[in-house]
Design an enzyme around this catalytic site. Sequence first.
Site, mmCIF file in Angstrom:
data_model
loop_
_atom_site.group_PDB
_atom_site.id
_atom_site.type_symbol
_atom_site.label_atom_id
_atom_site.label_comp_id
_atom_site.label_asym_id
_atom_site.label_seq_id
_atom_site.Cartn_x
_atom_site.Cartn_y
_atom_site.Cartn_z
ATOM 1 N N CYS A 78 0.867 -1.177 0.000
ATOM 2 C CA CYS A 78 0.000 0.000 0.000
ATOM 3 C C CYS A 78 0.904 1.228 0.000
ATOM 4 O O CYS A 78 1.690 1.425 0.925
ATOM 5 C CB CYS A 78 -0.914 0.001 1.217
ATOM 6 N N ASN A 165 0.463 -5.476 -6.246
ATOM 7 C CA ASN A 165 -0.961 -5.773 -6.187
ATOM 8 C C ASN A 165 -1.570 -5.379 -7.535
ATOM 9 O O ASN A 165 -0.997 -4.576 -8.269
ATOM 10 C CB ASN A 165 -1.637 -5.048 -5.012
ATOM 11 N N HIS A 167 -3.958 -3.821 -10.583
ATOM 12 C CA HIS A 167 -4.698 -2.594 -10.880
ATOM 13 C C HIS A 167 -5.195 -2.633 -12.315
ATOM 14 O O HIS A 167 -4.489 -3.102 -13.219
ATOM 15 C CB HIS A 167 -3.802 -1.362 -10.715
ATOM 16 N N GLU A 216 -11.211 0.753 -4.517
ATOM 17 C CA GLU A 216 -10.252 -0.186 -3.935
ATOM 18 C C GLU A 216 -10.930 -1.521 -3.659
ATOM 19 O O GLU A 216 -12.040 -1.570 -3.102
ATOM 20 C CB GLU A 216 -9.680 0.379 -2.634
ATOM 21 N N CYS A 225 -4.927 6.098 -3.263
ATOM 22 C CA CYS A 225 -4.272 4.795 -3.421
ATOM 23 C C CYS A 225 -2.911 5.054 -4.051
ATOM 24 O O CYS A 225 -2.829 5.420 -5.233
ATOM 25 C CB CYS A 225 -5.115 3.867 -4.292
ATOM 26 N N GLY A 228 -2.005 2.648 -6.754
ATOM 27 C CA GLY A 228 -2.873 2.931 -7.893
ATOM 28 C C GLY A 228 -2.409 4.136 -8.684
ATOM 29 O O GLY A 228 -2.481 4.144 -9.926
#
Length: 368
Positions: A78, A165, A167, A216, A225, A228
């Site tokens: 994150c 992660n 996206h 999210e 984010c 992101g």
Amino acid sequence: MLQFSKYQGLGNDFLIVEGRQGQLPDAISNPDPAWVRRICDRRFGVGGDGLILALPPQAEGELRMRILNADGSEAEMCGNGIRCLARYLGDTDGDAPGRRWDIETLAGMIRPELMADGQLRVDMGPPFLTSEGIPTTLMPEDGLPQGVLLLEGEQLKVAAVGMGNPHVVVPVDDLASIPFDAWGAALEVHPAFPAKTNVHFLQVHSRERLEIRVWERGAGPTLACGTGACATLVAAVLLGLADDCAEVVLPGGPLMIEWRDRSGSVLMTGPAEAVFDGVLTPDLVPAGSSMASTSEAPAASPAPMAATDFDCSKDCAEQCQRPDRCLRDEAQQKVQAFLSSTSLDSMLNLASESLEQRTKARFERGTP
């Protein structure tokens, strides 16, 4: 009793628990998702977008970060969270600008740096641009997995990028005119993405200024984010929509994102600020999570170590090295004696004084 600190980055807020010395019991360092949901609840708990645990390293880093989402699931990384953790580390340890940390995460080693203006610049590592690495069923074109998805009668051109992660980035003409909630919820679980994905709708104002709205995974609309914003800049560069350094404006504020070398790391620069320090009352601490623990004595103990060389937290990691004079047993006895002789009100007063001293020290160092 468990102390914590609350930090926010562009409105994305986290509860941070200190455990770098290995002092946290297993019930906290490996928390039950139900407990995470409880303390992150904004009405029945403290409230936050997630829980961050600062833990001892397992490899070559200075420390390890675990981040649990408000729904109890664990995130690989994150961007806003790691800026908050770095800001916390700087505040706690009194670090000066230029300090850089090597932090182990599920997405690999991430390196935030404290800047002179109080912002954090984070080396987020290179993006994942293969279908398998993201993951997605979209096929690469010009170095970027992309395609057209049919959604509620609309054909949406999308691109996928991994930052540890997953996206999906959706360029649109006008953020204000799209059915944001419906599209976000549908794309999060779209068959083109084997795992739930984060969704970002992108409006290009100029090659140096991008604006996004964030859906999210597991949380829905959020103010910010960090990963992101990085994924969006990478997608925009490869789609020919943006320069390799641009301001990415999120609902919570702007981040500066750089991707100078198309085979190298993405750099993210943005703020993180302390909100408050606090203490969880015993009712909110997981059952069986005494902050001191005992170790069983081995059948045969090795030769005693010199007092100046002995570190219980490291030397007794596998088994107790001093069963005849165990420091943890002594600490447990002192804790039990303290709990027996001290009222809850007195413990709360002691914790408040400790937190007040830490907060005063932060401001005396001129922390923004």
